[in-house]
Design a protein around this motif. Structure first.
Motif, short mmCIF file in Angstrom:
data_model
loop_
_atom_site.label_atom_id
_atom_site.label_comp_id
_atom_site.label_asym_id
_atom_site.label_seq_id
_atom_site.Cartn_x
_atom_site.Cartn_y
_atom_site.Cartn_z
N TYR A 1 0.82 -1.21 0.00
CA TYR A 1 0.00 0.00 0.00
C TYR A 1 0.86 1.27 0.00
O TYR A 1 0.37 2.35 0.30
CB TYR A 1 -0.91 0.02 1.23
CG TYR A 1 -1.84 -1.16 1.33
CD1 TYR A 1 -2.70 -1.49 0.28
CD2 TYR A 1 -1.87 -1.95 2.48
CE1 TYR A 1 -3.55 -2.57 0.37
CE2 TYR A 1 -2.73 -3.03 2.58
CZ TYR A 1 -3.56 -3.34 1.52
OH TYR A 1 -4.42 -4.41 1.61
N ALA A 2 2.12 1.13 -0.36
CA ALA A 2 3.07 2.24 -0.22
C ALA A 2 2.78 3.41 -1.17
O ALA A 2 3.24 4.52 -0.93
CB ALA A 2 4.50 1.74 -0.44
N SER A 3 2.02 3.19 -2.22
CA SER A 3 1.78 4.27 -3.19
C SER A 3 1.16 5.49 -2.54
O SER A 3 1.58 6.62 -2.78
CB SER A 3 0.87 3.77 -4.32
OG SER A 3 1.53 2.83 -5.12
N GLU A 4 0.12 5.27 -1.70
CA GLU A 4 -0.54 6.41 -1.08
C GLU A 4 0.40 7.14 -0.13
O GLU A 4 0.36 8.36 -0.02
CB GLU A 4 -1.80 5.97 -0.35
CG GLU A 4 -1.55 5.05 0.85
CD GLU A 4 -2.83 4.66 1.58
OE1 GLU A 4 -3.89 4.65 0.93
OE2 GLU A 4 -2.75 4.38 2.80
N GLY A 5 1.27 6.38 0.56
CA GLY A 5 2.20 7.00 1.50
C GLY A 5 3.28 7.80 0.81
O GLY A 5 3.61 8.92 1.24
N TRP A 6 3.84 7.24 -0.25
CA TRP A 6 4.88 7.97 -0.97
C TRP A 6 4.33 9.24 -1.61
O TRP A 6 4.97 10.28 -1.60
CB TRP A 6 5.52 7.07 -2.03
CG TRP A 6 6.63 6.24 -1.45
CD1 TRP A 6 6.52 5.04 -0.82
CD2 TRP A 6 8.02 6.58 -1.43
NE1 TRP A 6 7.76 4.60 -0.41
CE2 TRP A 6 8.70 5.53 -0.77
CE3 TRP A 6 8.77 7.65 -1.89
CZ2 TRP A 6 10.08 5.51 -0.56
CZ3 TRP A 6 10.14 7.64 -1.68
CH2 TRP A 6 10.78 6.60 -1.03
N PHE A 7 3.12 9.14 -2.15
CA PHE A 7 2.53 10.35 -2.73
C PHE A 7 2.31 11.40 -1.67
O PHE A 7 2.61 12.58 -1.86
CB PHE A 7 1.20 10.02 -3.44
CG PHE A 7 0.58 11.22 -4.09
CD1 PHE A 7 0.93 11.58 -5.39
CD2 PHE A 7 -0.31 12.04 -3.41
CE1 PHE A 7 0.38 12.71 -5.98
CE2 PHE A 7 -0.86 13.16 -3.99
CZ PHE A 7 -0.51 13.50 -5.28
N MET A 8 1.77 11.00 -0.50
CA MET A 8 1.54 11.94 0.58
C MET A 8 2.83 12.61 1.03
O MET A 8 2.89 13.84 1.19
CB MET A 8 0.87 11.24 1.77
CG MET A 8 0.52 12.18 2.91
SD MET A 8 0.06 11.30 4.43
CE MET A 8 -1.37 10.39 3.88
N LYS A 9 3.86 11.80 1.21
CA LYS A 9 5.15 12.33 1.66
C LYS A 9 5.70 13.37 0.68
O LYS A 9 6.12 14.46 1.08
CB LYS A 9 6.14 11.17 1.81
CG LYS A 9 7.57 11.57 2.16
CD LYS A 9 8.46 10.35 2.26
CE LYS A 9 9.89 10.71 2.67
NZ LYS A 9 10.59 11.51 1.63
N LEU A 10 5.68 13.04 -0.60
CA LEU A 10 6.25 13.93 -1.61
C LEU A 10 5.36 15.14 -1.87
O LEU A 10 5.87 16.24 -2.13
CB LEU A 10 6.50 13.16 -2.90
CG LEU A 10 7.49 11.99 -2.78
CD1 LEU A 10 7.60 11.22 -4.09
CD2 LEU A 10 8.88 12.50 -2.34
N MET A 11 4.04 14.95 -1.78
CA MET A 11 3.12 16.06 -2.03
C MET A 11 3.22 17.11 -0.92
O MET A 11 3.29 18.31 -1.18
CB MET A 11 1.70 15.54 -2.13
CG MET A 11 0.66 16.58 -2.54
SD MET A 11 0.61 16.89 -4.34
CE MET A 11 1.50 18.46 -4.45
N GLU A 12 3.26 16.66 0.33
CA GLU A 12 3.31 17.62 1.43
C GLU A 12 4.65 18.33 1.51
O GLU A 12 4.73 19.44 2.04
CB GLU A 12 3.03 16.90 2.75
CG GLU A 12 1.60 16.40 2.86
CD GLU A 12 1.18 16.07 4.27
OE1 GLU A 12 0.08 16.51 4.68
OE2 GLU A 12 1.94 15.37 4.97
N ALA A 13 5.70 17.71 0.97
CA ALA A 13 7.02 18.33 0.99
C ALA A 13 7.29 19.16 -0.27
O ALA A 13 8.31 19.85 -0.35
CB ALA A 13 8.11 17.26 1.12
N ASP A 14 6.37 19.11 -1.22
CA ASP A 14 6.59 19.77 -2.51
C ASP A 14 6.55 21.30 -2.38
O ASP A 14 5.77 21.84 -1.61
CB ASP A 14 5.54 19.31 -3.52
CG ASP A 14 5.73 19.92 -4.88
OD1 ASP A 14 6.56 19.40 -5.65
OD2 ASP A 14 5.08 20.94 -5.16
N LYS A 15 7.41 21.96 -3.13
CA LYS A 15 7.44 23.42 -3.13
C LYS A 15 7.04 24.01 -4.49
O LYS A 15 6.85 25.22 -4.60
CB LYS A 15 8.84 23.92 -2.74
CG LYS A 15 9.24 23.54 -1.32
CD LYS A 15 10.61 24.08 -0.97
CE LYS A 15 11.00 23.71 0.46
NZ LYS A 15 12.36 24.21 0.83
#
Length: 633
Positions: free
Chosen positions: A324-338
């Motif tokens: 289920y890592a897809s949702e976690g990786w997207f969340m991590k990268l989206m919230e850190a995105d500038k």
């Protein structure tokens, strides 16, 4: 004068007789055609307040509020195209047998059931793809074309199959449905910091507008499968038709983002022809010119607002390992995105709801509770918080909001309040409510190394690939046992196994994938499987055996150029199907698998065209093409 007066009275009786005769004739005709109010005289002269018998079904109703009228009109408009959750397309040319008729299991035509604001009404247990329990949830079917909705008039039941790593509800239990109104009343007291403890008793904390109804005993465990099978070619037609027919909810007021997206749509539709682009191999795409232009405009234009409300671990807590890592990786990268994230919601084109369906199940599901209603209620409360604190949700009913969820329960958990959102789902099943043109198929990626998610990337060259086909896995669902029944230990070219013996870093499994020509991606209990991305990762041509599965990034990728799709009913003929593919075509497909690989790779820091950007692009692309904007005047 007297004579004229008397002559008038001699003629008048005839006229009266004609008039009386015509009147009774009209009444008899009206009675014959059975006007809806049940009685012709009352249908002519009544306002509907005087039913003539107890059999009449006409009822008076309280006038709806302005917000109800607006939401009901939106639902009526969207239901003209008849799809799950009130947003869909009606494909007249691709509809098979009507309900009640025996359906041919070999029929590849499409039948799209309409679902409304309903909740789960039954459940059963099975095992999941990772050895966990699975819950089957059945949901009432309802279609409503009227302005005043009847949320309790459910006509049929659909089934939604889900899985969990914990023990799931047993077949002997039934879940109580919650029928929530489509409009959202902001809570009187806004809780901007939802926590798990706040919802420890969510099963007893129900919305005032929720309607709880009992499920008849004979319907709790009935499971009526939808036999229709949608081929990949038919999916392409559905996608094209959805582009022409489907539109999201009309916003209640205009936004500065709307005209920008309308301009973007025009730019994409009139994209300049791409002749040679070193980063994009044209045969991989349905329309490489439109994709390139859309991606460029996303980089230049897109602004996403990420809600900060809610506490860990369900919100803002990415799960970075496992299937289920897809949702976690997207969340991590989206919230850190500038680049794409904006702190000013007034500038946002999209709004992200950063919850984890995986953590939602792990933290809130009560083992042996036989229900995950509290998971659904958590999301309802979260939406109430968002809608009460901000006006952005209420502007579109959530149509410009999106979620990214990979857990198999996500389609069922995100019904009702979240139906209008753009849903990026691993469980992208046409039979379970996936909406073409709105929803996004999320790649299910099995990440084992968080520091280096691309470790072991690549496979053997085609000349050193010896097995024709390979599969190994647990016997989940109905398809895999059939696959093993026909091919396990039956042919040396077909390396079809159950679960392989454990090895360090799963080396046996990886080596088989790297050295096989075709990798069989057979569904488990759900249509999605991490094998699809694994095959691409290890440069093995994927053979997808999963009816009604919408493959990832279907909006832009031409999947038939690098993958093989086999209907479940054709498993006995699997080897002949693969052998019928000329070697020249196989080599071309295998080469394209290597080229499409860049779209399915996670990077700790996102790079152009990688999986993070492709997920975001699919969400952006669907929003652009489903937008309905109000006049800015």
């Amino acid at each position: 004068m007297v004579q004229e007066f008397l002559s008038f009275f001699r003629v008048e009786p005839r006229m009266l007789l004609w008039l009386v005769g015509i009147t009774f004739t009209v009444i008899i005709v009206f009675q014959y055609v059975e006007f809806p109010y049940g009685n012709a005289l009352f249908s002519l002269f009544s306002t509907g307040k005087f039913p003539t018998s107890s059999s009449l079904s006409f009822q008076t109703a309280e006038p709806p509020s302005k917000s109800q009228i607006f939401d009901d009109l939106n639902l009526t408009i969207s239901n003209q195209f008849n799809h799950t959750g009130g947003h869909a397309i009606e494909i007249a040319n691709n509809t098979s047998n009507s309900e009640g008729k025996d359906a041919n299991p070999e029929n590849d035509s499409v039948k799209e059931p309409a679902r409304e604001y309903g909740s789960s009404v039954g459940n059963s247990v099975q095992k999941s793809d990772n050895g966990s329990a699975e819950q089957k949830v059945r949901e009432p079917e309802q279609t409503n074309f009227n302005i005043t909705k009847d949320l309790t008039n459910n006509s049929a039941e659909e089934s939604v199959t889900t899985r969990s790593e914990h023990s799931a509800p047993s077949p002997s239990s039934a879940m109580t449905p919650i029928d929530s109104p489509p409009h959202i009343n902001p809570p009187t007291k806004v809780n901007s910091n939802i926590t798990t403890s706040d919802l420890s008793n969510t099963s007893n904390i129900m919305s005032e507008n929720s309607a709880i109804s009992n499920v008849p005993e004979d319907r709790k465990h009935s499971h009526t499968p939808i036999p229709e099978v949608t081929t990949i070619s038919e999916m392409n037609n559905l996608l094209l038709q959805s582009r022409a027919l489907y539109r999201s909810t009309m916003p209640r007021w205009s936004s500065s983002a709307d005209p920008e997206l309308l301009w973007v749509r025009s730019e994409i539709e009139n994209a300049p022809i791409v002749k040679n682009d070193p980063g994009l191999y044209a045969p991989l795409y349905s329309n490489v010119s439109m994709f390139k232009r859309s991606y460029e405009l996303m980089e230049e234009t897109l602004k996403v607002y990420v809600y900060k409300e809610g506490a860990r671990p369900i919100l803002h807590s990415p799960f970075l390992r496992g299937i289920y890592a897809s949702e976690g990786w997207f969340m991590k990268l989206m919230e850190a995105d500038k680049r794409f994230v904006t702190k000013d919601p007034e500038k946002a084109h999209l709004f992200y709801l950063p919850f984890s369906s995986r953590m939602l199940e792990e933290k809130l599901y009560e083992r042996d509770s036989h229900s995950y209603q509290n998971l659904i209620q958590f999301l309802h409360n979260y939406v109430d918080t968002i809608a009460g604190k901000y006006h952005y949700w209420n502007r579109t009913g959530g149509a410009d909001h999106f979620l990214v969820a990979c857990h198999d329960w996500a389609p069922a958990e995100t019904r009702e309040r979240l139906d209008k959102c753009i849903k990026a789902l691993c469980n992208a099943d046409l039979k379970e409510g996936f909406v073409f043109g709105k929803d996004v198929s999320l790649p299910e990626t099995y990440v084992t190394n968080m520091q280096n998610p691309t470790r072991d990337l690549g496979g053997k060259p085609p000349s050193k690939k010896s097995p024709l086909a390979f599969f190994a896995g647990k016997m989940h669902g109905s398809v895999r046992p059939i696959l093993l029944q026909h091919w396990e230990n039956k042919d040396p070219d077909m390396k079809i196994f159950g679960r392989l013996a454990k090895s360090k870093n799963n080396r046996n499994y990886v080596q088989y994938m790297k050295s096989s020509k075709y990798c069989i991606c057979a569904k488990g209990y759900e249509v999605n499987s991490p094998r699809v991305v694994e095959a691409i990762f290890y440069e093995c041509v994927p053979v997808i055996i999963s009816d009604n599965f919408v493959p990832p990034f279907f909006e832009v990728l031409n999947w038939e150029s690098f993958a093989v799709f086999v209907l479940e009913k054709d498993i006995p003929n699997l080897k002949n199907i693969l052998l019928s593919i000329p070697n020249k075509r196989y080599l071309r497909m295998q080469m394209r698998v290597k080229k499409v690989q860049q779209h399915f790779l996670w990077h700790t820091k996102p790079v152009k065209y990688d999986i993070f950007h492709m997920i975001l692009h699919s969400i952006w692309y669907n929003r652009v093409f489903t937008l309905r904007a109000r006049s800015m005047n």
